[in-house]
Scaffold this motif. Sequence first.
Motif, mmCIF file in Angstrom:
data_model
loop_
_atom_site.group_PDB
_atom_site.id
_atom_site.type_symbol
_atom_site.label_atom_id
_atom_site.label_comp_id
_atom_site.label_asym_id
_atom_site.label_seq_id
_atom_site.Cartn_x
_atom_site.Cartn_y
_atom_site.Cartn_z
ATOM 1 N N VAL A 22 0.763 -1.243 -0.056
ATOM 2 C CA VAL A 22 0.146 0.114 0.079
ATOM 3 C C VAL A 22 0.622 1.338 -0.121
ATOM 4 O O VAL A 22 0.569 2.293 -0.759
ATOM 5 C CB VAL A 22 -0.848 -0.034 1.273
ATOM 6 N N GLY A 23 1.882 1.274 1.054
ATOM 7 C CA GLY A 23 2.841 2.199 0.782
ATOM 8 C C GLY A 23 3.497 2.521 -0.375
ATOM 9 O O GLY A 23 3.697 3.827 -0.750
ATOM 10 N N PHE A 24 3.958 1.519 -0.743
ATOM 11 C CA PHE A 24 4.804 1.523 -2.304
ATOM 12 C C PHE A 24 3.729 2.034 -3.350
ATOM 13 O O PHE A 24 4.426 2.932 -4.163
ATOM 14 C CB PHE A 24 5.270 0.100 -2.340
ATOM 15 N N LEU A 25 2.494 1.727 -3.197
ATOM 16 C CA LEU A 25 1.553 2.071 -4.415
ATOM 17 C C LEU A 25 1.127 3.618 -4.244
ATOM 18 O O LEU A 25 1.189 4.398 -5.209
ATOM 19 C CB LEU A 25 0.397 1.387 -4.452
ATOM 20 N N VAL A 26 0.980 4.150 -2.993
ATOM 21 C CA VAL A 26 0.743 5.702 -2.566
ATOM 22 C C VAL A 26 1.837 6.596 -2.869
ATOM 23 O O VAL A 26 1.450 7.376 -3.361
ATOM 24 C CB VAL A 26 0.059 5.665 -1.257
ATOM 25 N N GLY A 27 2.922 5.961 -2.204
ATOM 26 C CA GLY A 27 4.169 6.973 -2.210
ATOM 27 C C GLY A 27 4.623 7.720 -3.493
ATOM 28 O O GLY A 27 4.635 9.065 -3.550
ATOM 29 N N SER A 28 5.030 7.163 -4.361
ATOM 30 C CA SER A 28 5.537 7.533 -5.625
ATOM 31 C C SER A 28 4.397 8.577 -6.399
ATOM 32 O O SER A 28 4.841 9.780 -6.505
ATOM 33 C CB SER A 28 6.136 6.602 -6.717
ATOM 34 N N PRO A 29 3.196 8.040 -6.529
ATOM 35 C CA PRO A 29 2.269 8.813 -7.022
ATOM 36 C C PRO A 29 1.773 10.296 -6.629
ATOM 37 O O PRO A 29 1.775 11.349 -6.965
ATOM 38 C CB PRO A 29 1.037 8.060 -7.468
#
Length: 398
Positions: free
Chosen positions: A339-346
């Motif tokens: 979840v953090g990986f998906l949210v962080g960059s965008p």
Amino acid sequence: MTDARLRRGRSSLAFSFLVQGVAFALLVTRIPGIQDRYGISDGLLPLFLAAVPILAGVASVATEKLVARVAPSVVLRWSQPVVLLALPAVGAGDALWTAAVALGVFGLAVGALDASMNMLGVSLQRAYGRSIMLGFHAAYSLGGIAGASLAWAGAHWHLSLFWSYLPVVAVLAPAAFLGSRWYVDGTAAPGGAGAEKGGALSFRLLLPLCLVMTFAYIGDSTVSNWSAKYLQDVLGGSEEAATVAYNAYMVTTLLGRAVGDLGVRYFGAPVIVRAGAVLAACGFALVAVAPSAWVGIAAFTVLGLGLSVIVPQTFAAAGRLFPEHSDAAVARLNVFNYVGFLVGSPLVGALGDAWSYRGAMLVPMVLVLVTVVYATSFGAREARYGGGHERPRTVDVG
């Protein structure tokens, strides 16, 4: 005999963490090469990249159900070769669907691997009776540095993706499978604070750790995806200098994890996690106000040291909070890694485009600082697995 078995189990699991660090770094650092090979457009690339953590999250949830029937060591033993074999599969095809299938298999196998690997780490730490979890993640960081270096060598010598991946996989896959014979599965410990009536795992009690995991990976993905661009476009660094930031971050992450277990044994997990969160927040603040590329590199170095301790201790805290359901707790907690990986960059990218990239760096700063509030979820100061609180090494060994 029991001590020897534990040492072998610890060494073989550390090797698995290292191998996974190599595999993941080999994939993510060659994304431009994958994009070129398959002609994936810039618009389509985010969908491919998002599919991997989404499928990994699904597999992590499925692993929670699977380990009710088979031991986590069995899941890890068979998922790790699949992760490794997916790499040359990514490099062997020439049609877009073959890339989609190979990356999909990689994502599913990674979810099962990450969950089972951390399950074994948590149970081994409980069996040892002292903090060793950071050491496993240090092995992962070391593998990441090695994998990034191998990827650089492959790109430097203009090797195809397939021939970059195949020799590494040919060495690591058999070695990891051979080492899996010494994995040690733990058994549930009695007296879980998070067990409700009927033995159910309380998500309400797990939620603070899920938030901490999400915020930590938002910070980590910000560094991995934006550090080079930030140094080059915002701080005016050269292309070569821009590559130094992530390397420095990885090195201090390795150092922090290499010595972090000692800190947990002497000061307790809450103290170390609070210190790490404050240090990481200071790193993000320094990134946001950095006047030059070299100050920015120093800031990312501080960031690595701060973030390094949070994720391993979050997994360990789940094991302490739910000793009767530690495998299920780790599997659910692992989902928030993705979840953090998906949210962080965008999130950082959108804020950077709409506002400024300097301002965008303040968002992960605030989020990681929230960890200080949740530090009590990491146990009392006495839950430090060391000193006068070290338990016999034979506890909870299956």
